[in-house]
Design a protein around this motif. Structure first.
Motif, mmCIF file in Angstrom:
data_model
loop_
_atom_site.group_PDB
_atom_site.id
_atom_site.type_symbol
_atom_site.label_atom_id
_atom_site.label_comp_id
_atom_site.label_asym_id
_atom_site.label_seq_id
_atom_site.Cartn_x
_atom_site.Cartn_y
_atom_site.Cartn_z
ATOM 1 N N VAL A 1 0.861 -1.280 0.118
ATOM 2 C CA VAL A 1 0.064 0.109 -0.041
ATOM 3 C C VAL A 1 0.801 1.350 -0.087
ATOM 4 N N SER A 2 1.689 1.265 0.899
ATOM 5 C CA SER A 2 2.747 2.313 1.048
ATOM 6 C C SER A 2 3.748 2.610 -0.391
ATOM 7 N N GLY A 3 3.978 1.624 -0.811
ATOM 8 C CA GLY A 3 4.866 1.656 -1.910
ATOM 9 C C GLY A 3 4.227 2.159 -3.156
ATOM 10 N N LEU A 4 2.994 1.714 -3.411
ATOM 11 C CA LEU A 4 2.284 2.144 -4.622
ATOM 12 C C LEU A 4 1.381 3.450 -4.556
ATOM 13 N N THR A 5 1.259 4.059 -3.408
ATOM 14 C CA THR A 5 0.726 5.219 -3.148
ATOM 15 C C THR A 5 1.489 6.373 -3.034
ATOM 16 N N PRO A 6 1.421 7.292 -3.863
ATOM 17 C CA PRO A 6 2.167 8.680 -4.112
ATOM 18 C C PRO A 6 2.268 9.242 -2.658
ATOM 19 N N GLY A 7 3.397 9.719 -2.114
ATOM 20 C CA GLY A 7 3.354 10.342 -0.705
ATOM 21 C C GLY A 7 3.412 9.683 0.249
ATOM 22 N N LEU A 8 3.143 8.518 0.260
ATOM 23 C CA LEU A 8 2.801 7.667 1.669
ATOM 24 C C LEU A 8 3.927 7.041 1.652
ATOM 25 N N HIS A 9 4.902 7.305 2.695
ATOM 26 C CA HIS A 9 6.257 6.823 3.108
ATOM 27 C C HIS A 9 6.334 5.404 3.781
ATOM 28 N N ALA A 10 7.301 4.701 3.829
ATOM 29 C CA ALA A 10 7.214 3.294 4.412
ATOM 30 C C ALA A 10 7.222 3.815 6.057
#
Length: 309
Positions: free
Chosen positions: A45-54
């Motif tokens: 989810v975080s990898g494919l969502t722009p702006g969402l960092h691990a």
């Protein structure tokens, strides 16, 4: 030989391997796999969502750790899985969004240049290969790199301002001309001013941990790419995913990225992109493809080592 050891609460399987007895706990193994699968899902989810960092997911896991049933070390396993999977997938929105018009190709990021040339699928494969090499090398590198960094870290820590200043100076001085050097120095000073002004702020946020880092990550990693994508003409038609770089070169660059990422995982203030830039300077550079492979290797290795300290 496989034997069973029974206790009032659990049944353990004992396996003799080369004279060493290994105890297997099937229920714990299933629970661990469930936590890792949850980490894989969060990293996806975080990898494919722009702006969402691990690190956003890390904040969620940290805030929920006390209420999650199971040993705390399994939460750590989920966190490690989240970070590693994120490094495999975050290249997808990075390549798909913010692609400039062809007239601006000279100012594009290396990955975007490949997309403009119709080689976006190749860039995805190169990134996956770089990350894969880093994962393969993480285990053999773990002991020697950790021992070396434990030995030098006290000195490094004492001289950390000088080290970070030297890294910033190298990045500025390696720009192609004076104008780019000035822009690089200005960007460095602006980022420092942002941290100086915001890191001590304690906003009233839903999460009790992380402070101002959560909105900073979203703003720094997501907003610029999305805003830039508004003015682009979209992703051009892409060719096949054949990798034009020789396998030996991919392996070499991935190994350099893995080693560099393992080292900078212990050095605060040095990002994966900065480490990849320095690594490419050390190996002579390999164009946009080399940057993609090396950056991915650095990013994955950095995630593994930074989260296992």
């Amino acid at each position: 030989m496989l034997t069973a050891l029974r206790s009032p609460s659990v049944t353990l399987a004992a396996v003799d391997v080369a004279g060493v007895r290994v105890l297997l706990d099937p229920p714990l193994a299933v629970t661990a796999l469930a936590f890792v699968a949850g980490g894989v899902l969060l990293g996806t989810v975080s990898g494919l969502t722009p702006g969402l960092h691990a690190n956003n997911m890390a904040l969620l896991l940290a805030s929920a750790a006390s209420s999650v049933p199971g040993p705390p070390r399994l939460v750590g396993a989920a966190l490690l899985a989240t970070g590693v999977v994120h490094t495999f997938l975050d290249v997808v929105p990075a390549l798909a969004l913010g692609v400039p018009d062809p007239a601006m190709a000279a100012s594009a990021l290396p990955g975007h240049r490949l997309v403009l040339e119709g080689r976006g699928r190749e860039a995805l494969r190169l990134s996956a290969l770089g990350s894969g090499v880093a994962v393969l090398l993480a285990v053999p590198l773990a002991i020697p790199v950790t021992r070396a960094m434990v030995a030098v870290y006290p000195t490094l820590r004492a001289q950390l301002p000088l080290v970070l200043g030297a890294v910033a100076l190298v990045l500025v001085l390696t720009e192609r001309d004076g104008t780019r050097m000035l822009v690089g120095a200005g960007s460095f000073l602006a980022s420092g001013a942002l941290g100086w002004a915001t890191l001590d702020i304690d906003p009233a946020a839903p999460l009790a941990v992380g402070g101002v880092l959560t909105p900073l990550f979203a703003g720094l990693f997501g907003a610029p790419v999305l805003v830039d994508a508004l003015g682009g003409s979209g992703v051009p038609r892409q060719d096949d995913a054949t990798v034009a770089t020789a396998p030996r070169t991919v392996a070499r660059l991935g190994a350099v990225g893995a080693l560099t990422g393992a080292v900078v995982g212990y050095v605060p203030g040095v990002s994966s992109a900065v480490a990849a830039t320095v690594a490419l300077l050390a190996v002579g550079g390999s164009g946009a493809r080399g940057f993609v492979v090396t950056t991915s290797g650095v990013n994955t290795a950095n995630s593994i080592f930074a989260k296992t300290q």
